[in-house]
Design a protein around this motif. Sequence first.
Motif, PDB file in Angstrom:
ATOM      1  N   ASN A 106      31.529  31.554  40.662  1.00  0.00           N
ATOM      2  CA  ASN A 106      30.174  31.011  40.645  1.00  0.00           C
ATOM      3  C   ASN A 106      29.688  30.896  42.081  1.00  0.00           C
ATOM      4  N   CYS A 107      28.722  31.738  42.446  1.00  0.00           N
ATOM      5  CA  CYS A 107      28.250  31.787  43.834  1.00  0.00           C
ATOM      6  C   CYS A 107      27.546  30.493  44.235  1.00  0.00           C
ATOM      7  N   GLN A 108      26.953  29.799  43.271  1.00  0.00           N
ATOM      8  CA  GLN A 108      26.204  28.586  43.588  1.00  0.00           C
ATOM      9  C   GLN A 108      27.127  27.379  43.748  1.00  0.00           C
ATOM     10  N   SER A 109      27.999  27.153  42.764  1.00  0.00           N
ATOM     11  CA  SER A 109      28.894  25.995  42.825  1.00  0.00           C
ATOM     12  C   SER A 109      30.155  26.280  43.631  1.00  0.00           C
ATOM     13  N   ARG A 110      30.377  27.572  43.955  1.00  0.00           N
ATOM     14  CA  ARG A 110      31.558  28.032  44.706  1.00  0.00           C
ATOM     15  C   ARG A 110      32.854  27.668  43.964  1.00  0.00           C
ATOM     16  N   GLN A 111      32.809  27.808  42.656  1.00  0.00           N
ATOM     17  CA  GLN A 111      33.999  27.608  41.839  1.00  0.00           C
ATOM     18  C   GLN A 111      34.551  28.969  41.423  1.00  0.00           C
ATOM     19  N   VAL A 112      35.867  29.035  41.307  1.00  0.00           N
ATOM     20  CA  VAL A 112      36.539  30.263  40.902  1.00  0.00           C
ATOM     21  C   VAL A 112      37.527  29.938  39.781  1.00  0.00           C
ATOM     22  N   PHE A 113      37.528  30.781  38.750  1.00  0.00           N
ATOM     23  CA  PHE A 113      38.444  30.597  37.631  1.00  0.00           C
ATOM     24  C   PHE A 113      39.156  31.906  37.323  1.00  0.00           C
ATOM     25  N   ARG A 114      40.439  31.816  37.055  1.00  0.00           N
ATOM     26  CA  ARG A 114      41.208  32.940  36.504  1.00  0.00           C
ATOM     27  C   ARG A 114      41.518  32.549  35.071  1.00  0.00           C
ATOM     28  N   GLY A 115      40.766  33.080  34.124  1.00  0.00           N
ATOM     29  CA  GLY A 115      40.829  32.577  32.759  1.00  0.00           C
ATOM     30  C   GLY A 115      40.288  31.159  32.764  1.00  0.00           C
ATOM     31  N   HIS A 131      18.302  27.196  31.518  1.00  0.00           N
ATOM     32  CA  HIS A 131      19.327  26.720  32.449  1.00  0.00           C
ATOM     33  C   HIS A 131      20.568  27.610  32.400  1.00  0.00           C
ATOM     34  N   ILE A 132      20.947  28.007  31.196  1.00  0.00           N
ATOM     35  CA  ILE A 132      22.107  28.894  31.037  1.00  0.00           C
ATOM     36  C   ILE A 132      21.835  30.245  31.685  1.00  0.00           C
ATOM     37  N   GLU A 133      20.616  30.767  31.486  1.00  0.00           N
ATOM     38  CA  GLU A 133      20.255  32.053  32.087  1.00  0.00           C
ATOM     39  C   GLU A 133      20.289  31.971  33.609  1.00  0.00           C
ATOM     40  N   GLN A 134      19.823  30.856  34.169  1.00  0.00           N
ATOM     41  CA  GLN A 134      19.852  30.689  35.621  1.00  0.00           C
ATOM     42  C   GLN A 134      21.285  30.599  36.130  1.00  0.00           C
ATOM     43  N   ASP A 135      22.129  29.854  35.401  1.00  0.00           N
ATOM     44  CA  ASP A 135      23.533  29.744  35.788  1.00  0.00           C
ATOM     45  C   ASP A 135      24.215  31.101  35.789  1.00  0.00           C
ATOM     46  N   ASN A 136      23.908  31.903  34.760  1.00  0.00           N
ATOM     47  CA  ASN A 136      24.569  33.205  34.643  1.00  0.00           C
ATOM     48  C   ASN A 136      24.211  34.146  35.778  1.00  0.00           C
ATOM     49  N   ARG A 137      23.043  33.947  36.376  1.00  0.00           N
ATOM     50  CA  ARG A 137      22.651  34.796  37.503  1.00  0.00           C
ATOM     51  C   ARG A 137      23.522  34.539  38.732  1.00  0.00           C
ATOM     52  N   HIS A 138      24.172  33.396  38.745  1.00  0.00           N
ATOM     53  CA  HIS A 138      25.026  33.051  39.881  1.00  0.00           C
ATOM     54  C   HIS A 138      26.489  33.414  39.635  1.00  0.00           C
ATOM     55  N   LEU A 139      26.782  34.013  38.480  1.00  0.00           N
ATOM     56  CA  LEU A 139      28.168  34.321  38.142  1.00  0.00           C
ATOM     57  C   LEU A 139      28.530  35.756  38.485  1.00  0.00           C
ATOM     58  N   LEU A 140      29.733  35.920  39.043  1.00  0.00           N
ATOM     59  CA  LEU A 140      30.330  37.242  39.209  1.00  0.00           C
ATOM     60  C   LEU A 140      31.583  37.246  38.330  1.00  0.00           C
ATOM     61  N   ILE A 141      31.709  38.258  37.482  1.00  0.00           N
ATOM     62  CA  ILE A 141      32.836  38.314  36.552  1.00  0.00           C
ATOM     63  C   ILE A 141      33.507  39.678  36.654  1.00  0.00           C
ATOM     64  N   PHE A 142      34.821  39.644  36.784  1.00  0.00           N
ATOM     65  CA  PHE A 142      35.601  40.879  36.802  1.00  0.00           C
ATOM     66  C   PHE A 142      36.911  40.597  36.083  1.00  0.00           C
TER      67      PHE A 142
END
Length: 226
Positions: A138-147, A121-132
């Motif tokens: 998170n492309c799937q949940s459409r959540q964005v975090f700054r820190g 499940h963690i591996e699948q979640d990480n595939r949806h993450l963009l980090i810079f």
Amino acid sequence: MSEHIILVEDEIKLAQFLEMELNSKGYSVSIANDGVTGLILLRESSPDIAIFDWMLPGLSGVELCRHLRAMGSKIPIILLTAKDEVTSRVMGLDAGADDYVVKPFNIEELLARIRAHLRRHIEQDNRHLLIFEDLTLNCQSRQVFRGDRAIELTVKEFDLLEYLMSNPRQVFTKNQILEQVWGYDFVGDSNVIEVYVRYVRLKLEESKEKRLIYTVRGVGYVLREE
């Protein structure tokens, strides 16, 4: 932070034993002894994995699977069941369960199944993450975090940021952004890009964080480090 497990099991002694074993492995556990209470727990919390007994008062484990999937949850579900017939297994899997363990079972087998599903499940979640840098999308949940700070974006603001984060350090012209984010059939002023870039910057830099979206004068925009 320990993974959170919701366990719905009407055999009190078995539930207590499983709670003790799971706690000893570092998991936090919430227990319900009937299906209705289990459904309330599921609605009020965000577990990492759920374990349901098949036969429960109120709502069965299969019905809980259906409810959880109808709520849009994609967390792993393991069914505990005395039913080992093929038709029963198919019914559970069709209802949304990811796995099943037949009673009586070895606790080490259940723990191994839990670890495997959490890891997957963690591996699948990480595939949806963009980090810079400190920015996470998170492309799937459409959540964005700054820190640790959550950032609320409109649909187009999110789409714009997702496009830039998918192609960091690459400079895009206004026309490229219009085509990819707004679509080829967009009718309007290209200055809309400047407006949306400003909106996104304000939200990303709300707590005085460093700039990540830069203007390349005469060309367009780029997501990069300072």
